[in-house]
Structure formats: structure tokens, C-alpha cells
Design an enzyme around this catalytic site. Structure first.
Site, PDB file in Angstrom:
ATOM      1  N   ARG A   1      -3.555 -10.479  14.513  1.00 43.62           N
ATOM      2  CA  ARG A   1      -4.627  -9.619  14.049  1.00 43.62           C
ATOM      3  C   ARG A   1      -4.573  -9.428  12.528  1.00 43.62           C
ATOM      4  NH1 ARG A   1      -4.361  -3.094  14.406  1.00 43.62           N
ATOM      5  NH2 ARG A   1      -6.439  -2.758  13.584  1.00 43.62           N
TER       6      ARG A   1
ATOM      7  N   PRO B   1      -3.651   1.839  19.280  1.00 44.51           N
ATOM      8  CA  PRO B   1      -4.500   0.736  19.728  1.00 44.51           C
ATOM      9  C   PRO B   1      -4.485  -0.493  18.822  1.00 44.51           C
ATOM     10  CG  PRO B   1      -5.830   2.552  18.892  1.00 44.51           C
ATOM     11  CD  PRO B   1      -4.423   3.063  19.007  1.00 44.51           C
ATOM     12  N   ASN B   2      -4.531  -1.627  19.467  1.00 39.90           N
ATOM     13  CA  ASN B   2      -4.611  -2.952  18.826  1.00 39.90           C
ATOM     14  C   ASN B   2      -3.330  -3.394  18.115  1.00 39.90           C
ATOM     15  OD1 ASN B   2      -7.399  -3.423  19.581  1.00 39.90           O
ATOM     16  ND2 ASN B   2      -7.902  -1.847  18.098  1.00 39.90           N
TER      17      ASN B   2
ATOM     18  N   SER C   1      -0.235  -0.630   6.658  1.00 39.31           N
ATOM     19  CA  SER C   1      -1.013  -0.815   5.431  1.00 39.31           C
ATOM     20  C   SER C   1      -1.140   0.513   4.687  1.00 39.31           C
ATOM     21  CB  SER C   1      -2.418  -1.341   5.785  1.00 39.31           C
ATOM     22  OG  SER C   1      -3.134  -0.363   6.524  1.00 39.31           O
TER      23      SER C   1
ATOM     24  N   ARG D   1     -10.912   5.195   6.190  1.00 37.72           N
ATOM     25  CA  ARG D   1      -9.482   5.263   6.526  1.00 37.72           C
ATOM     26  C   ARG D   1      -8.725   6.277   5.662  1.00 37.72           C
ATOM     27  NH1 ARG D   1      -8.741   0.608   9.783  1.00 37.72           N
ATOM     28  NH2 ARG D   1     -10.223  -0.979   9.161  1.00 37.72           N
TER      29      ARG D   1
ATOM     30  N   TYR E   1      -1.866  -6.996   7.905  1.00 39.48           N
ATOM     31  CA  TYR E   1      -0.744  -6.466   8.700  1.00 39.48           C
ATOM     32  C   TYR E   1       0.469  -7.395   8.769  1.00 39.48           C
ATOM     33  CZ  TYR E   1      -4.384  -3.194  10.108  1.00 39.48           C
ATOM     34  OH  TYR E   1      -5.383  -2.265  10.100  1.00 39.48           O
TER      35      TYR E   1
ATOM     36  N   HIS F   1       2.009   4.004   8.895  1.00 35.53           N
ATOM     37  CA  HIS F   1       1.042   2.898   8.865  1.00 35.53           C
ATOM     38  C   HIS F   1       1.662   1.708   8.170  1.00 35.53           C
ATOM     39  CE1 HIS F   1      -2.114   5.530  10.224  1.00 35.53           C
ATOM     40  NE2 HIS F   1      -1.688   6.411   9.345  1.00 35.53           N
TER      41      HIS F   1
ATOM     42  N   GLU G   1       4.023  10.327  10.657  1.00 40.67           N
ATOM     43  CA  GLU G   1       2.938   9.349  10.806  1.00 40.67           C
ATOM     44  C   GLU G   1       3.274   8.102   9.994  1.00 40.67           C
ATOM     45  OE1 GLU G   1      -1.046  10.870  10.011  1.00 40.67           O
ATOM     46  OE2 GLU G   1      -1.613   8.919   9.232  1.00 40.67           O
TER      47      GLU G   1
ATOM     48  N   ASN H   1       2.375   5.612  14.934  1.00 45.15           N
ATOM     49  CA  ASN H   1       1.304   4.921  14.214  1.00 45.15           C
ATOM     50  C   ASN H   1       0.075   5.031  15.106  1.00 45.15           C
ATOM     51  OD1 ASN H   1      -0.536   3.261  13.017  1.00 45.15           O
ATOM     52  ND2 ASN H   1       0.869   1.554  12.666  1.00 45.15           N
TER      53      ASN H   1
ATOM     54  N   ARG I   1      -7.767   1.156   1.218  1.00 48.08           N
ATOM     55  CA  ARG I   1      -8.713   0.425   2.061  1.00 48.08           C
ATOM     56  C   ARG I   1     -10.055   1.165   2.150  1.00 48.08           C
ATOM     57  NH1 ARG I   1      -5.798  -1.189   7.401  1.00 48.08           N
ATOM     58  NH2 ARG I   1      -7.637  -2.544   7.504  1.00 48.08           N
TER      59      ARG I   1
ATOM     60  N   ALA J   1      -6.223   3.213  14.764  1.00 48.56           N
ATOM     61  CA  ALA J   1      -7.591   3.699  14.503  1.00 48.56           C
ATOM     62  C   ALA J   1      -7.781   5.166  14.895  1.00 48.56           C
ATOM     63  CB  ALA J   1      -8.604   2.818  15.227  1.00 48.56           C
TER      64      ALA J   1
HETATM   65  C1  DQA Z   1      -3.072   1.114  10.713  1.00 48.34           C
HETATM   66  C2  DQA Z   1      -4.201   1.538   9.771  1.00 48.34           C
HETATM   67  C3  DQA Z   1      -5.419   2.003  10.563  1.00 48.34           C
HETATM   68  O1  DQA Z   1      -6.475   2.372   9.685  1.00 48.34           O
HETATM   69  C4  DQA Z   1      -5.921   0.875  11.457  1.00 48.34           C
HETATM   70  O2  DQA Z   1      -6.973   1.333  12.277  1.00 48.34           O
HETATM   71  C5  DQA Z   1      -4.840   0.259  12.286  1.00 48.34           C
HETATM   72  C6  DQA Z   1      -3.518   0.041  11.677  1.00 48.34           C
HETATM   73  C7  DQA Z   1      -1.845   0.550   9.939  1.00 48.34           C
HETATM   74  O3  DQA Z   1      -0.764   0.520  10.525  1.00 48.34           O
HETATM   75  O4  DQA Z   1      -1.979   0.140   8.790  1.00 48.34           O
HETATM   76  O5  DQA Z   1      -5.073  -0.160  13.415  1.00 48.34           O
HETATM   77  O6  DQA Z   1      -2.628   2.243  11.428  1.00 48.34           O
END
Ligand code: DQA
Length: 144
Positions: free
Chosen positions: A18, A10-11, A102, A111, A23, A100, A98, A74, A107, A77
């Protein structure tokens, strides 16, 4: 030729707009372009999907179970909340990595916990778009 499914959670469709300080400036389609290029070099066949819906991600993992030789995800959230995605990965018995952008451990504390990492071969985080490219290299090592 090995088949790799790449899922953006998501997002992540809003990358480039964003929280750029976290990011970066690249859009998801630019990132996907880099993933496609590296996948070509490694001789992988890939499918890339982005979804904002937990159920859709669960369904996708189930539907692609016979096609994919490995999964790069990825979960965004959902990393921190989704037992359903965790169990989908366990159910399909496909090696998963997995990813990410970031470094989630640098953080907020919420997270620091991933429900997904424990059912993956490993986790790559903190390298921006390079996290995805490193995941392809990792898949290359795991599958060959
Ligand atoms: C994320 C890290 C997650 O905590 C966050 O909710 C994201 C992006 C990352 O790629 O750093 O949406 O997955």
C-alpha cells in the site's frame, strides 16, 4: 512485567503493498517482528492486533482494559474521524500513545486533525516503523 496492547487500524494489514512511497516497503508482519524484538529488550509483554473495523477496535480497548498497562495505537484513517475510539481511550483510563508511520502534518489538510491525540499522553509520527519503537521507549519512560 508490564503489559502493552498495540493496535494497528484499518488498511495497515496491506503495508508493503500500500502506497509504498509514503509507508515504505515493510509488511505488517515485519514491523510486528521489530516491535516484538524491542518489547523483549524492554521486558514488556505485548499483544498486537490489526483491525479494519472501528467497532472491533472500540471493543478491544474495552476488553483489554484490565490486562493492559499502556496502549500504543495507530488508528490509521480513524484518527481523523473516530469519536468512538477517542471515548474508548478516555473510558479505560489507560495511558495511550498515538503512532503514525507518516508525518500527518506534512500531508493533506484532512489528516492534520486527530481526534485521538488529545486523549493520549503524546503522539509520535513521521518516523516510519521507528515511530512504533519510539512509542515503546516512551511507554518505558512513562511506566517506570
Ligand atoms: C497513518 C496516517 C493516516 O492518515 C492514514 O489514514 C493511515 C496511516 C500512518 O501511519 O501514517 O492509514 O495512520
Amino acid at each position: 512485567m508490564k503489559n502493552i496492547l498495540i493496535i494497528h487500524g484499518p488498511n495497515l494489514g496491506l503495508l508493503g503493498e500500500r502506497e509504498k512511497e509514503i509507508y515504505g516497503e515493510m509488511t505488517l508482519s515485519q514491523i510486528n517482528g521489530m516491535i516484538e524484538e524491542r518489547a523483549r529488550e524492554l521486558n514488556f509483554k505485548i499483544k498486537i492486533k490489526q483491525s479494519n473495523s472501528e467497532g472491533e477496535i472500540v471493543s478491544l480497548i474495552g476488553e483489554e482494559r484490565k490486562w493492559m498497562d499502556a496502549l500504543i495505537i495507530n488508528p490509521a484513517a480513524y484518527t481523523h474521524t473516530s469519536l468512538a475510539i477517542r471515548e474508548a481511550i478516555v473510558s479505560v483510563k489507560v495511558p495511550a500513545i498515538e503512532v503514525h508511520l507518516s508525518n500527518i502534518y506534512k500531508r493533506e489538510e484532512f489528516r492534520h486533525k486527530s481526534l485521538i491525540a488529545g486523549v493520549c499522553i503524546g503522539q509520535i509520527c513521521g518516523f516510519g516503523v521507528e515511530s512504533y519503537l519510539l512509542a515503546l521507549e516512551a511507554v518505558n519512560k512513562v511506566l517506570r
